[in-house]
Scaffold this active site. Sequence first.
Site, short mmCIF file in Angstrom:
data_model
loop_
_atom_site.label_atom_id
_atom_site.label_comp_id
_atom_site.label_asym_id
_atom_site.label_seq_id
_atom_site.Cartn_x
_atom_site.Cartn_y
_atom_site.Cartn_z
N ASN A 135 0.94 -1.24 -0.02
CA ASN A 135 0.04 0.12 0.01
C ASN A 135 0.67 1.43 0.07
O ASN A 135 0.43 2.32 0.26
CB ASN A 135 -0.98 0.00 1.41
CG ASN A 135 -0.17 -0.02 2.57
OD1 ASN A 135 0.98 0.00 2.71
ND2 ASN A 135 -0.91 0.23 3.61
N GLU A 142 1.22 4.47 7.27
CA GLU A 142 0.10 3.85 6.50
C GLU A 142 -0.49 5.17 5.58
O GLU A 142 -0.21 6.58 6.13
CB GLU A 142 -0.85 3.10 7.31
CG GLU A 142 -0.50 2.23 8.24
CD GLU A 142 -0.04 0.99 7.54
OE1 GLU A 142 0.41 0.87 6.11
OE2 GLU A 142 -0.18 -0.24 7.96
#
Length: 240
Positions: A135, A142
């Site tokens: 990702n 994140e």
Amino acid sequence: MKVIKCDNYDAVSQKASEIVIDQIKKKPNTVLGLATGSTPLKLYSNLVSAYEKKEISFKHILSYNLDEYIGIDRNHSQSYYQYMHQHLFSLVDMNEENIHIPNNDVTRIDEIAELYNKDLNKHQIDLQILGIGSNGHIGFNEPGTPLGNETFIVELDEQTRKDNKRFFKSLNEVPKYAITMGIKNIMRSKKIILMASGIEKADAIYQMINGRVTDELPASVLQLHPDVVVIVDQLAGSKL
Ligand code: PGA
């Protein structure tokens, strides 16, 4: 960013180890930023071989790890504390007091990020080793993480937990939280090498290099760093 395309994972690891070995030879008291996960495993075994051949010593190395799970004990087989000792620290002449891995003690949750950050900011990392999440995360920054963050506690992305399920018995056992260096800490490093192998990294690698700089793909911020070497195998570099 300098991009080096290699034939396969072994060649990626070889290239990365040449850079790390060179750095340690030039500066025996190098401050290393270290990553965990599958990607740097062969790099670490190459470094152990170089140590065994007496090419390098870790005696004066200072190390700072990127991240650690919260919710499992340091003695858990999947903690990054165990990973680093198993694959590198216990196999070389590293001084235990020179090893820094974020503390994941939940009883001190209010202070562990600040304490690690304070310690980290006393030094400048000479060479930071990074992997990349499918990702686009680096460390456990994140998608959506503010790019100005320093060490913080993060709720792991569902994708990251699924990607890391292979190390645990079930998804349920994969920790939901972690402590990680922030993007700002990573960007303070003098030099960065990012390694990637496998087709599941191809999109993230393409976006990191060719996309715009965005917190939606945290690795894209590396476009703004003056000394980044990206080392990919055929599959991870297949979209470039
Ligand atoms: P991996 O993880 O090396 O296990 O693929 C990389 C990362 O999540 O940074």
